[in-house]
Motif scaffolding. Structure first.
Motif, PDB file in Angstrom:
ATOM      1  N   GLY A 196      40.286  39.824  34.879  1.00 27.65           N
ATOM      2  CA  GLY A 196      38.826  39.736  34.840  1.00 27.65           C
ATOM      3  C   GLY A 196      38.263  38.755  35.845  1.00 27.65           C
ATOM      4  O   GLY A 196      37.259  39.036  36.519  1.00 27.65           O
ATOM      5  N   SER A 197      38.891  37.581  35.962  1.00 26.57           N
ATOM      6  CA  SER A 197      38.405  36.577  36.904  1.00 26.57           C
ATOM      7  C   SER A 197      38.499  37.082  38.338  1.00 26.57           C
ATOM      8  O   SER A 197      37.588  36.896  39.155  1.00 26.57           O
ATOM      9  N   LEU A 198      39.606  37.738  38.647  1.00 22.16           N
ATOM     10  CA  LEU A 198      39.814  38.256  39.997  1.00 22.16           C
ATOM     11  C   LEU A 198      38.836  39.395  40.291  1.00 22.16           C
ATOM     12  O   LEU A 198      38.237  39.452  41.383  1.00 22.16           O
ATOM     13  N   SER A 199      38.633  40.277  39.320  1.00 24.58           N
ATOM     14  CA  SER A 199      37.685  41.377  39.501  1.00 24.58           C
ATOM     15  C   SER A 199      36.261  40.858  39.674  1.00 24.58           C
ATOM     16  O   SER A 199      35.514  41.342  40.539  1.00 24.58           O
ATOM     17  N   LEU A 203      33.687  41.460  42.850  1.00 27.72           N
ATOM     18  CA  LEU A 203      32.369  42.076  42.701  1.00 27.72           C
ATOM     19  C   LEU A 203      31.249  41.141  43.144  1.00 27.72           C
ATOM     20  O   LEU A 203      30.216  41.592  43.642  1.00 27.72           O
ATOM     21  N   ASP A 204      31.454  39.849  42.964  1.00 30.42           N
ATOM     22  CA  ASP A 204      30.436  38.863  43.362  1.00 30.42           C
ATOM     23  C   ASP A 204      30.453  38.581  44.859  1.00 30.42           C
ATOM     24  O   ASP A 204      29.517  37.964  45.383  1.00 30.42           O
ATOM     25  N   HIS A 205      31.519  38.970  45.548  1.00 34.79           N
ATOM     26  CA  HIS A 205      31.650  38.701  46.981  1.00 34.79           C
ATOM     27  C   HIS A 205      32.004  39.995  47.730  1.00 34.79           C
ATOM     28  O   HIS A 205      33.055  40.088  48.374  1.00 34.79           O
ATOM     29  N   PRO A 206      31.126  40.987  47.649  1.00 31.23           N
ATOM     30  CA  PRO A 206      31.460  42.288  48.257  1.00 31.23           C
ATOM     31  C   PRO A 206      31.616  42.240  49.767  1.00 31.23           C
ATOM     32  O   PRO A 206      32.290  43.115  50.341  1.00 31.23           O
ATOM     33  N   ASP A 207      31.023  41.254  50.428  1.00 33.07           N
ATOM     34  CA  ASP A 207      31.112  41.175  51.886  1.00 33.07           C
ATOM     35  C   ASP A 207      32.289  40.333  52.369  1.00 33.07           C
ATOM     36  O   ASP A 207      32.520  40.230  53.572  1.00 33.07           O
TER      37      ASP A 207
END
Length: 243
Positions: A196-199, A203-207
């Protein structure tokens, strides 16, 4: 993205890199540190979470940690400074198997890092070299709760069942004085936190250039856990004294 960074992100919400909750960690440390003025060594300390908790709880304790990761030791040093325990913590960047010290230790820790020594018994042999008379070892490793698939063995390595694991430790010259078998809740909480933390970071850093790789690593790990070893792998921590 380097493997070390993936691990760091995956453990953001579960800094103890093993399937143990805070209550279990505290209880194991209490059994390993009965007086509060011990000298403690962690072989494969990572970010030093075990040592930091021990130092915060025991103002007379002195601790040393060994790890090959410069980034992990930097985090440990920074966290120790924030807690105000940096003057009682020494950190060594080197292979834990090669570490030598001029003094012995009342507690030697190695939880979840036995692979660095080639398995459980080689880890205990390394710990014995650092152990003061009457000292204790706190070691944590996997075991098979039931017969594993060949895929699980290929993925995670060779383990025994719990009874055989303890028998091998006793035959090697150790007496368990306390232990803890991780509960299903602890095992699942660890894996959900890891993936979960890695996912969430991805998702929070898509760029970020590493975002897709991080998300793929989390997805693969989750599938392997749920499909290959969730119902098979257990984890045990033992507090040991030399017989």
């Amino acid at each position: 993205m380097k493997r070390e960074m993936i691990s760091r992100l995956a453990h953001a919400d579960h800094p103890i890199a093993a399937p143990l909750d805070d209550t279990s960690v505290r209880a194991l440390l209490d059994h390993g540190i009965p007086r509060g003025d011990e000298r403690v060594l962690d072989l494969g300390c990572g970010g030093g979470e075990w040592l930091l908790r021990a130092l915060a709880a025991h103002p007379r304790l002195r601790a040393e940690g060994v790890d090959i990761s410069e980034a992990s030791l930097t985090r440990a040093h920074e966290a120790a400074a924030e807690l105000g325990v940096q003057d009682r913590l020494a950190l060594h960047r080197q292979d834990a198997a090669d570490f030598a010290s001029p003094h012995s230790f009342d507690l030697v820790l190695c939880v979840g890092s036995t692979h660095a020594f080639g398995g459980l018994l080689p880890t205990l042999a390394a710990a014995r070299k650092h152990l003061a008379p009457g000292g204790r070892v706190l070691v944590g490793d996997g075991f098979w709760e039931r017969e594993p698939s060949q895929e699980a063995v290929d993925m995670l390595g060779e383990f025994d069942d719990l009874a055989t694991t303890v028998d091998r430790v006793i035959a090697d010259g150790w007496t368990p004085v306390q232990g803890h078998v991780s509960t299903r809740q602890e095992l699942d909480a660890y894996e959900w936190a890891w993936t979960g933390s890695l996912s969430a970071w991805a998702l929070d850093h898509p760029d970020d250039p590493g975002s897709a790789q991080a998300l793929a690593a989390a997805t693969t790990h989750r599938s392997e856990w749920l499909r290959v070893y969730r119902d098979t792998l257990g984890f045990v921590c033992l507090v040991l004294r030399a017989s």
